[in-house]
Design a protein around this motif. Structure first.
Motif, PDB file in Angstrom:
ATOM      1  N   UNK A  59       0.705  -0.978  -0.325  1.00  0.00           N
ATOM      2  CA  UNK A  59      -0.169  -0.351   0.309  1.00  0.00           C
ATOM      3  C   UNK A  59       1.243   1.227   1.001  1.00  0.00           C
ATOM      4  N   UNK A  60       1.968   1.247   0.598  1.00  0.00           N
ATOM      5  CA  UNK A  60       2.768   1.928   1.072  1.00  0.00           C
ATOM      6  C   UNK A  60       3.634   3.075  -0.079  1.00  0.00           C
ATOM      7  N   UNK A  64       3.168   5.886  -2.900  1.00  0.00           N
ATOM      8  CA  UNK A  64       3.931   7.073  -3.655  1.00  0.00           C
ATOM      9  C   UNK A  64       3.902   6.598  -4.873  1.00  0.00           C
ATOM     10  N   UNK A  65       3.731   5.438  -5.914  1.00  0.00           N
ATOM     11  CA  UNK A  65       3.159   5.360  -7.297  1.00  0.00           C
ATOM     12  C   UNK A  65       2.309   6.771  -7.376  1.00  0.00           C
ATOM     13  N   UNK A  66       1.481   6.416  -7.411  1.00  0.00           N
ATOM     14  CA  UNK A  66       0.100   7.992  -7.060  1.00  0.00           C
ATOM     15  C   UNK A  66       0.620   8.915  -6.978  1.00  0.00           C
ATOM     16  N   UNK A  67       1.737   9.226  -5.942  1.00  0.00           N
ATOM     17  CA  UNK A  67       2.272  10.816  -5.358  1.00  0.00           C
ATOM     18  C   UNK A  67       2.973  11.394  -7.336  1.00  0.00           C
ATOM     19  N   UNK A 128      -9.387   3.590  -5.561  1.00  0.00           N
ATOM     20  CA  UNK A 128      -9.792   4.484  -5.820  1.00  0.00           C
ATOM     21  C   UNK A 128      -8.512   5.211  -6.442  1.00  0.00           C
ATOM     22  N   UNK A 129      -7.784   4.867  -6.276  1.00  0.00           N
ATOM     23  CA  UNK A 129      -6.364   5.790  -7.048  1.00  0.00           C
ATOM     24  C   UNK A 129      -6.861   5.807  -8.543  1.00  0.00           C
ATOM     25  N   UNK A 130      -7.015   5.083  -9.403  1.00  0.00           N
ATOM     26  CA  UNK A 130      -7.236   5.319 -10.828  1.00  0.00           C
ATOM     27  C   UNK A 130      -8.949   6.099 -10.837  1.00  0.00           C
ATOM     28  N   UNK A 131      -9.360   5.873 -10.032  1.00  0.00           N
ATOM     29  CA  UNK A 131     -11.237   7.236 -10.038  1.00  0.00           C
ATOM     30  C   UNK A 131     -10.200   8.449  -9.629  1.00  0.00           C
ATOM     31  N   UNK A 132      -9.150   8.770  -9.328  1.00  0.00           N
ATOM     32  CA  UNK A 132      -9.112   9.767  -8.324  1.00  0.00           C
ATOM     33  C   UNK A 132      -8.774  10.796 -10.394  1.00  0.00           C
ATOM     34  N   UNK A 133      -7.625   9.286 -10.578  1.00  0.00           N
ATOM     35  CA  UNK A 133      -7.101   9.875 -11.794  1.00  0.00           C
ATOM     36  C   UNK A 133      -8.697   9.951 -12.930  1.00  0.00           C
ATOM     37  N   UNK A 134      -9.072   9.083 -13.093  1.00  0.00           N
ATOM     38  CA  UNK A 134     -10.179   9.474 -13.980  1.00  0.00           C
ATOM     39  C   UNK A 134     -10.854  10.514 -13.794  1.00  0.00           C
ATOM     40  N   UNK A 135     -10.712  11.631 -12.434  1.00  0.00           N
ATOM     41  CA  UNK A 135     -11.669  12.637 -12.439  1.00  0.00           C
ATOM     42  C   UNK A 135     -10.736  13.981 -12.755  1.00  0.00           C
TER      43      UNK A 135
END
Length: 199
Positions: A59-60, A64-67, A128-135
């Motif tokens: 998860x960490x 970090x990948x998302x950041x 959740x992270x991919x949804x943020x990118x889509x948004x």
């Protein structure tokens, strides 16, 4: 030049950096904690002091990948003067990334493929992270004047994810070409077009 002990990254930093590289190159399930500790030159005690489980370490790394993606997104779109130009700059940057010989695809999607159970915390974290990118893409499409911003943003997200997923069998050149031309078609059909001169 040698590195003094004071300059050496802390064990937790070395562990996360080693895990990030190993998970991406070899897969999460194929990489054991022992291998992470060996590459990081750290003990299991050091690992579990910061990360109570392997899932916590995963998860960490994914956060970090998302950041890293967020910072990359800001960098590649910073100079673009309009929302349309930002979308175009993003597509061009993805096409360029496909040609990196060390690039294996989106690390978030690679991780999610290893955890197909929708109820698994890692699967949910990636979703959740991919949804943020889509948004973010949908918002850029809205700013660009799309009649259906959700459809345009999600179409671009699917094209980008599809380019990453098809890289192993299409190759960088063809995957990039299809992404670029597909995105151009989506933008033409989804955005208002300027009236012909003289109208």
């Amino acid at each position: 030049m040698s590195t003094s002990p004071a300059d050496r990254p802390k064990a937790a930093e070395r562990i996360q950096a080693a895990a990030k590289d190993l998970f991406y190159r070899h897969g999460i399930r194929a990489t054991g904690i022992e291998e992470v500790c060996r590459v990081a030159e750290a003990t299991k005690m050091s690992l579990y002091r910061t990360y109570p489980s392997k899932d916590a370490l995963v998860a960490a790394v994914l956060c970090d990948d998302k950041d890293g993606y967020d910072a990359w997104f800001q960098q590649v779109t910073a100079e673009a003067p309009t929302p349309v130009a930002r979308l175009q700059a993003l597509i061009a940057a993805v096409v360029a990334k496909l040609h990196d010989p060390d690039y294996r695809g989106c690390p978030l999607l690679l991780a999610q493929a290893e955890f197909p159970d929708p109820a698994h915390p890692i699967h949910q974290l990636v979703a959740q992270q991919k949804a943020t990118i889509r948004d973010r893409l949908v918002e850029l499409a809205r700013q660009a004047g799309a009649a259906d911003a959700a459809l345009l943003g999600e179409s671009l997200a699917m094209l980008m994810d599809g380019a990453w997923a098809s890289l192993p069998y299409l190759g960088a050149e063809r995957a990039g070409q299809v992404l670029r031309q597909g995105a151009e078609a989506v933008l033409r059909s989804g955005l208002p077009q300027p009236a012909p001169a003289g109208d």
